[in-house]
Design a protein around this motif. Sequence first.
Motif, PDB file in Angstrom:
ATOM      1  N   UNK A  75      45.314 -47.830  29.333  1.00 40.59           N
ATOM      2  CA  UNK A  75      44.001 -47.173  29.449  1.00 40.59           C
ATOM      3  C   UNK A  75      44.156 -45.655  29.372  1.00 40.59           C
ATOM      4  N   UNK A  76      45.161 -45.135  30.084  1.00 38.21           N
ATOM      5  CA  UNK A  76      45.394 -43.690  30.075  1.00 38.21           C
ATOM      6  C   UNK A  76      45.719 -43.202  28.667  1.00 38.21           C
ATOM      7  N   UNK A  77      46.567 -43.940  27.969  1.00 36.21           N
ATOM      8  CA  UNK A  77      46.927 -43.543  26.606  1.00 36.21           C
ATOM      9  C   UNK A  77      45.702 -43.552  25.710  1.00 36.21           C
ATOM     10  N   UNK A  78      44.887 -44.588  25.825  1.00 39.32           N
ATOM     11  CA  UNK A  78      43.659 -44.651  25.007  1.00 39.32           C
ATOM     12  C   UNK A  78      42.739 -43.479  25.326  1.00 39.32           C
ATOM     13  N   UNK A  79      42.601 -43.153  26.617  1.00 38.78           N
ATOM     14  CA  UNK A  79      41.749 -42.027  27.005  1.00 38.78           C
ATOM     15  C   UNK A  79      42.297 -40.711  26.464  1.00 38.78           C
ATOM     16  N   UNK A  80      43.614 -40.539  26.543  1.00 38.50           N
ATOM     17  CA  UNK A  80      44.217 -39.296  26.041  1.00 38.50           C
ATOM     18  C   UNK A  80      44.047 -39.180  24.529  1.00 38.50           C
ATOM     19  N   UNK A  81      44.214 -40.283  23.827  1.00 44.34           N
ATOM     20  CA  UNK A  81      44.028 -40.262  22.373  1.00 44.34           C
ATOM     21  C   UNK A  81      42.582 -39.924  22.048  1.00 44.34           C
ATOM     22  N   UNK A  82      41.654 -40.512  22.781  1.00 45.57           N
ATOM     23  CA  UNK A  82      40.235 -40.224  22.566  1.00 45.57           C
ATOM     24  C   UNK A  82      39.933 -38.751  22.847  1.00 45.57           C
ATOM     25  N   UNK A  83      40.495 -38.209  23.941  1.00 44.81           N
ATOM     26  CA  UNK A  83      40.292 -36.795  24.254  1.00 44.81           C
ATOM     27  C   UNK A  83      40.867 -35.909  23.165  1.00 44.81           C
ATOM     28  N   UNK A  84      42.024 -36.289  22.658  1.00 43.08           N
ATOM     29  CA  UNK A  84      42.658 -35.517  21.589  1.00 43.08           C
ATOM     30  C   UNK A  84      41.783 -35.529  20.338  1.00 43.08           C
ATOM     31  N   UNK A  85      41.240 -36.686  20.004  1.00 42.52           N
ATOM     32  CA  UNK A  85      40.370 -36.778  18.827  1.00 42.52           C
ATOM     33  C   UNK A  85      39.095 -35.967  19.046  1.00 42.52           C
ATOM     34  N   UNK A  86      38.541 -36.034  20.251  1.00 43.31           N
ATOM     35  CA  UNK A  86      37.346 -35.247  20.547  1.00 43.31           C
ATOM     36  C   UNK A  86      37.638 -33.756  20.450  1.00 43.31           C
ATOM     37  N   UNK A  87      38.790 -33.346  20.962  1.00 46.45           N
ATOM     38  CA  UNK A  87      39.166 -31.933  20.891  1.00 46.45           C
ATOM     39  C   UNK A  87      39.327 -31.484  19.446  1.00 46.45           C
ATOM     40  N   UNK A  88      39.941 -32.324  18.625  1.00 45.72           N
ATOM     41  CA  UNK A  88      40.099 -31.986  17.209  1.00 45.72           C
ATOM     42  C   UNK A  88      38.739 -31.844  16.542  1.00 45.72           C
ATOM     43  N   UNK A  89      37.813 -32.719  16.879  1.00 44.53           N
ATOM     44  CA  UNK A  89      36.470 -32.651  16.304  1.00 44.53           C
ATOM     45  C   UNK A  89      35.780 -31.355  16.713  1.00 44.53           C
ATOM     46  N   UNK A  90      35.906 -30.994  17.984  1.00 44.88           N
ATOM     47  CA  UNK A  90      35.293 -29.752  18.473  1.00 44.88           C
ATOM     48  C   UNK A  90      35.900 -28.543  17.765  1.00 44.88           C
ATOM     49  N   UNK A  91      37.231 -28.546  17.623  1.00 46.08           N
ATOM     50  CA  UNK A  91      37.900 -27.424  16.954  1.00 46.08           C
ATOM     51  C   UNK A  91      37.446 -27.326  15.500  1.00 46.08           C
ATOM     52  N   UNK A  92      37.326 -28.455  14.830  1.00 44.79           N
ATOM     53  CA  UNK A  92      36.877 -28.442  13.436  1.00 44.79           C
ATOM     54  C   UNK A  92      35.451 -27.902  13.337  1.00 44.79           C
ATOM     55  N   UNK A  93      34.587 -28.298  14.265  1.00 42.66           N
ATOM     56  CA  UNK A  93      33.210 -27.808  14.251  1.00 42.66           C
ATOM     57  C   UNK A  93      33.191 -26.299  14.488  1.00 42.66           C
TER      58      UNK A  93
END
Length: 162
Positions: A75-93
Motif C-alpha cells: 500500500x505504501x509503495x502504491x501511495x508513493x508511486x501515486x504521489x510521485x506521478x501527481x508531483x510529476x503532473x504538477x511540475x509539468x503543469x
Amino acid sequence: EVQVDELQRLLAGMEKEHRSLLLKMKEGEAELARLRSVEGDKLAEQDRSAQLEKEVATLREKIHHLDDMLKSQQRKVRQMIEQLQNSKTVVQAKDAVIQELKERVAYLEAENLEMHDRIEHLIEQQVSRGGHSSRARSKSEYVSSKRPTGPKPLPLIRVVET
C-alpha cells in the motif's frame, strides 16, 4: 524514488522469507504427520510432536504477521508511486505555465520596443517640423537609455512612414 526502490527491495525480501517460512511449515507438518503415523506411543516422539506443533503454530503466526506487513508495504509503495506521478503532473503543469509566461513576456517586450520606436519616430517628426533650437536627442541615445536590459527580445519588423 529512492524510498520506493528501498521499499520494493524490502518487499522482495519479505516475500522470500514468506516463501521459506511456508516451506518450513510444510516440512514441519509433514514430519509431524510422519511421526504421528509411525508410533504415537513413544514419549520422545510425543515430545518431538509437541515441539513441532509449537513450531508450526509459531511459523503460522509469523507468516500471518509477514502477510500483514507485506500488504502494508505494498500500500505504501502504491501511495508513493501515486504521489510521485501527481508531483510529476504538477511540475509539468507549472512548466507549461512558465513557458506560456515567458512567451507572453517576450511578446510584451517586443511590443514595448515597437512603441518606443514609434514614440521616437514621432519625436523626430515634431523636432524636424518645429525647428527647435535645443538639441534633440539622437536616436541611439534615446534607444539606449530607454530599452531594458535583459533577455534578447523577439526580432521586430519596423514599418517606417515616409
